[in-house]
Design an enzyme around this catalytic site. Structure first.
Site, PDB file in Angstrom:
ATOM      1  N   GLN A  96     -11.396  14.813   7.008  1.00 35.91           N
ATOM      2  CA  GLN A  96     -10.210  14.994   7.854  1.00 35.91           C
ATOM      3  C   GLN A  96      -9.157  15.852   7.185  1.00 35.91           C
ATOM      4  OE1 GLN A  96      -7.619  11.064   7.379  1.00 35.91           O
ATOM      5  NE2 GLN A  96      -9.804  10.559   7.654  1.00 35.91           N
ATOM      6  N   HIS A  98      -4.618  16.678   7.785  1.00 33.02           N
ATOM      7  CA  HIS A  98      -3.385  16.273   8.456  1.00 33.02           C
ATOM      8  C   HIS A  98      -2.507  17.506   8.683  1.00 33.02           C
ATOM      9  CE1 HIS A  98      -4.739  12.297   7.522  1.00 33.02           C
ATOM     10  NE2 HIS A  98      -4.579  12.464   6.227  1.00 33.02           N
ATOM     11  N   GLU A 133      -0.039  12.228   1.815  1.00 34.18           N
ATOM     12  CA  GLU A 133      -0.430  10.934   1.254  1.00 34.18           C
ATOM     13  C   GLU A 133      -0.849  11.079  -0.194  1.00 34.18           C
ATOM     14  OE1 GLU A 133      -3.364  10.187   4.279  1.00 34.18           O
ATOM     15  OE2 GLU A 133      -5.007  10.546   2.880  1.00 34.18           O
ATOM     16  N   HIS A 262     -10.278  16.463   3.255  1.00 36.33           N
ATOM     17  CA  HIS A 262     -10.569  15.434   2.257  1.00 36.33           C
ATOM     18  C   HIS A 262     -11.317  14.278   2.911  1.00 36.33           C
ATOM     19  CE1 HIS A 262      -6.753  14.164   4.104  1.00 36.33           C
ATOM     20  NE2 HIS A 262      -7.140  12.922   3.849  1.00 36.33           N
ATOM     21  N   ARG A 281     -10.125  15.521  12.602  1.00 34.80           N
ATOM     22  CA  ARG A 281     -11.386  15.225  11.912  1.00 34.80           C
ATOM     23  C   ARG A 281     -12.299  16.446  11.870  1.00 34.80           C
ATOM     24  NH1 ARG A 281      -9.536  10.775  14.448  1.00 34.80           N
ATOM     25  NH2 ARG A 281      -9.385   8.905  13.140  1.00 34.80           N
TER      26      ARG A 281
END
Length: 408
Positions: A96, A98, A133, A262, A281
């Site tokens: 995926q 972001h 993240e 990642h 995804r």
């Protein structure tokens, strides 16, 4: 400060033992993937200030400035801007990426304007926020992160000696780096599914054979063969072969910014992220893959991922430096008999005992008065606490304490 009661999310990829062991609980036999700490509306932590359990999200909503501090509210709004987790992977998560903040804002507005239901399986943007993240390993932790150097990827793919992969090797040799990676990922994700399933199967058999021979890519080949066993025929297996295989040792971390492809494969770690559910995804999943939008968001840059190690200051705080403000994560390694470590105040924080036992004590001052909540808390391994902005706390004991807060 308040002891947190947290929710465990039972996603299918989760370990059946790692989080129960952390919490000192008996395994249920079901997967336990993530322990959520914070005020995310999907599963907010609960606290009890003497009037019965309440969701932390509701407590913050009732008095945002009192809980978060005026500066945090001014910069991030009247909500806790991060979600803190313990993540326990026993099988791979989806591959995926972001979006960045501008992409998320525009994508969310577009889908809202087109009337795409928020729970539609083909919806890409659940909110208007980005989702940077960081994952910090508590045990050896493996994953995939960012594109490998195209020349090295060409070498890795060529060694598999699979005829249907040879055009991909040619692409990597024929074009500049970003163009080659974009063209190759596009080709993989738009290929005929039956033909790609045959390619995945052949590549997986070759990867398993090569992993047993050793060499610089042995661990990566073993990981790709394992992905194919979990997701037979999935184009994401070939997409994963374009990425760096990473193994973190306990205490090491990875920061994952916008557009970086990642996937986590296995291990136990603490994870912190900005509050968002926006995921695009690339594969290793039965869920929707929006190839055009994915290709718009992915950053086609290569290089070895930067493994973060904490940097200690004079007060004993070991910081994992990241380039964003919605979260700041650090740890304290405490030794019994040593003086207590004063924790910075002024911002909301969540404290997690990752090992041993940690004692938290509120430091009373003329400005803070009697404060809220108990004056002392003892956290066993796996337990956590919430400290509102302005409450001064010091930590002592014999264990490892992770501190999640915001950067002000």
């Amino acid at each position: 400060m308040d002891r947190l009661a947290n929710t465990v999310r039972p996603y299918a990829w989760g370990s059946t033992t790692a989080i129960p062991e952390l919490l000192g609980a008996r395994p249920t036999g079901e997967p336990q993937a993530e322990l959520w700490m914070g005020a995310h509306p999907g599963a907010p932590s609960r606290i009890d200030r003497g009037t019965g359990p309440a969701a932390l999200s509701d407590v913050i909503a009732a008095d945002p400035e009192g809980e978060l501090g005026p500066e945090a509210v001014r910069r991030f709004g009247p909500r806790l801007p991060f979600l803190f987790k313990v993540l326990a992977a026993d099988s791979p998560l989806s591959l995926q990426v972001h979006p960045d903040l501008a992409q998320a804002t525009a994508g969310y507005a577009d889908e809202e304007a087109r009337g795409v239901p928020i729970d539609a399986p083909h919806r890409n943007y659940k909110d208007a926020n980005h989702k940077p993240e960081l994952i910090c390993a508590l045990t050896p932790f493996t994953g995939l992160c960012g594109f490998r150097d195209p020349n090295e990827t060409a070498e890795l793919l060529a060694a598999l000696d699979v005829d249907s992969l040879k055009p991909y090797v040619d692409i990597l040799h024929a074009h500049p780096e970003s163009d080659a990676l974009r063209e190759l990922l596009t080709a993989v994700l738009t290929a005929d599914r039956d033909a790609m399933a045959e390619t995945v199967e052949a590549a997986a058999h070759a990867a398993e054979r090569l992993s047993a021979l050793g060499g610089p890519y042995a661990d990566a080949y073993a990981a790709y063969a394992s992905l194919a066993r979990h997701f037979p025929g999935d184009p994401g297996v070939i997409a994963a072969m374009l990425l760096n295989h990473v193994r973190l040792q306990p205490g090491e971390a990875l920061f994952l910014g916008a557009g970086v492809p990642h996937a986590y494969i296995d291990g136990l770690g603490v994870e912190i992220m900005a509050n968002s559910d926006n995921v695009l995804r690339c594969g290793l999943t039965p869920k929707h893959v929006d190839v055009p939008e994915l290709l718009r968001v992915v950053r086609f840059d290569s290089g070895a991922p930067a493994v973060l190690r904490p940097e200690a200051d004079a007060d004993g705080e070991e910081l994992y430096a990241t380039p964003i403000d919605e979260f700041r994560i650090s740890r304290y390694v405490l030794t019994e008999g040593a003086a207590g470590h004063p924790l910075p105040s002024g911002a909301p924080q969540i404290l997690l005992c990752a090992s041993g036992t940690v004692r938290l004590r509120t430091v009373r001052t003329a400005e803070t008065g009697t404060g809220q909540g108990p004056g002392e808390l003892t956290l066993a391994r796996g337990e956590s606490a919430y400290v509102p902005a302005g409450e001064r706390v010091e930590a002592a004991g014999d264990g490892t304490l992770f501190r999640a807060t915001v950067a002000l």
